[in-house]
Design an enzyme around this catalytic site. Structure first.
Site, short mmCIF file in Angstrom:
data_model
loop_
_atom_site.label_atom_id
_atom_site.label_comp_id
_atom_site.label_asym_id
_atom_site.label_seq_id
_atom_site.Cartn_x
_atom_site.Cartn_y
_atom_site.Cartn_z
N CYS A 199 0.68 -1.36 0.02
CA CYS A 199 0.09 -0.05 -0.05
C CYS A 199 0.94 1.07 0.01
O CYS A 199 2.23 1.17 0.30
CB CYS A 199 -0.92 0.16 1.27
SG CYS A 199 -0.19 0.11 2.84
N PRO A 200 0.51 2.35 -0.33
CA PRO A 200 1.17 3.78 -0.39
C PRO A 200 1.83 3.94 0.60
O PRO A 200 3.21 4.26 0.79
CB PRO A 200 0.15 4.64 -0.72
CG PRO A 200 -0.83 3.96 -1.75
CD PRO A 200 -1.05 2.61 -0.83
#
Length: 465
Positions: free
Chosen positions: A12-13
């Protein structure tokens, strides 16, 4: 050596919560049906549980549940299911079932990166061009965040301990150590746009695009084009290298080394530099106008701004809508606007705390697993990890989502009305020592959490005994 039927990569970011929640969900789903799986995580601390070449070769299916680059080029000629990290959390059982049924699978092309994946049901949302752009952007954001966190906190510590002018040798409050802290923090913050652009480019064109992306980001930063210029430059640099690879594809294999070390850097930097020299000036003006607009909106209508930010942050718990607000707050920090981020942080912290309030006040309306999760969410929320609220929304979206959006909006609105400023884009209550009006900020978040928690609990029906 264990042979894995399925291997999966998650990322995920921010690389903090979603990455590992997807890992756990996929592992549990595979365990239920007796399938061997290995999950590689691409978190903020780097790649963990990394695949070996032999494991990749032996795997029958590869699941990519990520919103950032996970080095998918390793999976040439493998059968792949590619979805968002959120799908990896919410639909892990279905992903494993699809893999076993052979649905929603494409073969990774041997001659170019994945551009578009056609699939069914769970994977269909991941097939759009928009998602590919989102993944490239979030890869840049993921690598950028540590620079903003480290630099922003150091600058804030400098101001908090010694005064806002303590870095200035001509001011009465000058302190050499404060000046050093500000200089170090400023250097880290100054790298934000180059890092953002470089890793957007790297996500698109792999390592050969990295140097062109750095140059684009530096030119955007030095020319005042800011993060908008960096984003455009990063995408241009990445797709330029993809184009160059196609143009030079017919060159002899013996020249591959020359292409990587000479042709791609030379032509990439040259063409990207010329492109940036054209767009930097107009982008600088657009960037400046955007900052003025947001600052004016922030001052003139904090209630509307807080409502929008609150709803965005609570809408998808770390997904694209949430990240749009979060990334805006993060990049504004580099422009010196610490007030906007305060509302974003409050809105992101509130949802997990809403679940804590709900399970404490309405114990008879939540099962044992939900009550335990709600208590754990106090820790997650306090450290700015919104994703702890996802199971509650996934289980009961019609009641949970409005409650979260209400609570987050109240927290953000009060934060803006109180004039709180937060110099770091992450950390939750851990950064309270460098927050202006920290008590008011806690009150704003607590108010949103309590109101949201009461609404969430009150709208649930008591469990049948």
């Amino acid at each position: 050596m264990t042979k894995y039927d399925i291997i999966a990569a998650t990322g995920c970011p921010t690389g903090i919560a979603h990455t590992y929640m997807a890992q756990e969900a996929l592992e549990q789903a595979a365990k239920k049906v007796g399938v061997n799986i290995k999950v590689e995580t691409h978190g903020q601390i780097g790649v963990e549980n990394e695949f070996t070449e032999e494991e990749i070769a032996n795997a029958k299916i590869v699941i990519i549940a990520a919103d950032k680059d996970v080095q998918a080029h390793r999976f040439v000629n493998k059968k792949i299911i590619d979805v968002s990290v959120g799908q990896g959390i919410k639909n892990a059982d279905e992903l494993i079932a699809q893999a076993l049924r052979g649905e929603g699978i494409v073969k990774y092309p041997s001659d170019e990166p994945i551009k578009k994946i056609e699939s069914t049901q769970t994977t269909s949302s991941g097939s759009s061009i928009g998602r590919e752009i989102y993944k490239h952007l979030m890869n840049g954001v993921s690598h950028m965040l540590p620079f903003v966190v480290g630099g922003g906190v150091l600058i804030a510590v400098s101001f908090a301990l010694f005064g806002i002018y303590s870095f200035d040798p001509n001011h009465a409050t000058y302190n050499p150590f404060s000046a050093q802290l500000k200089e170090i923090g400023g250097l880290a913050m100054g790298l934000m746009t180059p890092i953002l652009a470089a890793y957007i480019a790297q996500s698109i064109g792999n390592r050969p695009a990295l140097v062109s992306g750095f140059v684009a980001g530096l030119m955007a930063s030095n020319g005042g084009a800011g993060f908008l210029g960096g984003i455009i430059g990063g995408f241009f640099a990445g797709y330029l290298v993809v184009l160059l690879e196609k143009l030079f594809k017919k060159l002899p294999k013996t020249l591959d080394g020359l292409k990587a070390i000479f042709l791609y850097p030379l032509l990439g930097v040259l063409i990207t530099g010329l492109f940036m020299s054209i767009i930097v000036s107009p982008m600088a003006e657009i960037n400046q106008n955007l900052m003025v607009f947001l600052k004016g909106f922030q001052d003139s209508n904090p209630v509307l701004l807080g409502l929008v930010i609150g709803c965005m942050c609570a809408f998808d718990m770390g997904g694209p809508v949430n990240k749009a607000a979060y990334v805006t707050g993060t990049v504004l920090l580099a422009e010196g606007n610490t007030a906007f981020m305060a509302g974003v942080s409050a809105a992101c912290i509130a949802p997990p705390l809403i679940t804590t309030v709900a399970v404490l006040l309405f114990k008879d309306r939540f099962d044992a697993n939900e009550r335990n999760a709600g208590l754990v969410n106090f820790i997650l929320g306090s450290t700015h990890i919104t994703e702890g609220a996802i199971p509650f929304v996934a289980k009961d979206p019609l009641r949970a989502m409005p409650s979260m959006m209400l609570g987050s909006s109240i927290a953000a609105i009060l934060t803006y009305l109180f004039g709180v400023q937060v110099p770091a884009p992450h950390g939750g209550f851990l950064v309270l020592p460098v927050v202006t009006h920290p008590l008011l900020w806690v009150i704003a978040i607590a108010t949103g959490a309590i109101i949201g928690g009461v609404v969430l609990g009150a709208t649930r029906k008591p469990l049948s005994k």
